[in-house]
Design a protein around this motif. Sequence first.
Motif, PDB file in Angstrom:
ATOM      1  N   THR A  74       0.851  -1.184   0.000  1.00  8.38           N
ATOM      2  CA  THR A  74       0.000   0.000   0.000  1.00  8.38           C
ATOM      3  C   THR A  74       0.885   1.232   0.000  1.00  8.38           C
ATOM      4  OG1 THR A  74      -1.741  -1.145   1.231  1.00  8.38           O
ATOM      5  CG2 THR A  74      -1.829   1.251   1.197  1.00  8.38           C
ATOM      6  N   ALA A  99      -0.137   2.942   5.344  1.00 14.80           N
ATOM      7  CA  ALA A  99       0.524   2.524   4.110  1.00 14.80           C
ATOM      8  C   ALA A  99       1.911   1.950   4.425  1.00 14.80           C
ATOM      9  CB  ALA A  99       0.660   3.710   3.162  1.00 14.80           C
ATOM     10  N   ALA A 282      -3.380   0.306  -3.412  1.00 16.91           N
ATOM     11  CA  ALA A 282      -2.878  -1.019  -3.047  1.00 16.91           C
ATOM     12  C   ALA A 282      -2.510  -1.723  -4.334  1.00 16.91           C
ATOM     13  CB  ALA A 282      -3.948  -1.806  -2.282  1.00 16.91           C
TER      14      ALA A 282
END
Length: 285
Positions: A74, A99, A282
């Motif tokens: 991510t 992330a 993603a």
Amino acid sequence: MALHGWIPNTGVNAGSLVQTLLPWTGIAVPVLLGLAAVRRSRAAAAAVLVPAVVWVTLFGGALTDKRSGGGDLTVVSHNVGEANPDPAGTARVLAGADADVLALEELSDTSAPVYARELAAAYPHHAVIGGVGIWSRHPLADVRAVPIMPWTRALRATAKTPEGPVAVYAVHLASVRVSAAGFTTGRRNDAARELAAALRAEAAPRVVVLGDLNGTYQDDALAPVTSRLRSAQREAGDGLGFTWPAVFPVARIDEVLVRGMTPRAAWTLPATGSDHLPVAAAVSR
């Protein structure tokens, strides 16, 4: 709409300007329908089907939700804004996205240490060169500036993820302006060509480019970069994903582009103190 690629970019760069704002040409459809209703003209109403069909052909697919599950990595990109009054708050928003890799653009000498401090707990590995930086949960190697302009506006690093190495680029192409002289894109286009050359020379099989392109994916002037990469928003987003200006976004000039990886989902994050919205995606091998 249909022939936007034929609009020349000589002189005032009308082609790039139209392509930057191309999704907004759809506003003509309800306006023309309204005029047809005022005139009570069935022929005019039928004629409006032509621009309506063209717009749906160009952008209808972007309005569907193409997000799916999965993803090995991510990533988030954000032009944090040099004039951002709350870099610490912006850092907390970015950290909350959970992330693996962050790319920040338009860092200043005063804000970069704030981001380094606020993101240190979640992102133990980071590199900043000039106004761009990469923060990562995974070790970074092969960090170097990418010479796309006389001053540093791009950074490259290898993120050593559990699924294997990924070349990560944080980029900030030159700004554009609309003035009496037209749409000034010369420096941006030069920077895009330099970035494209660096990407052609990139040996890593998996590449992620994160940053502020100061132009949209539809702009043919950016084709040296965009034609060689996959857009996470176009392939796995939900909607048009406009990012600038944050208070009323009219264009998506911030992107997540990949090569050798598959986009699984793309989205925008909540507004921060910047004039851009952060973008996230993603991706998987």
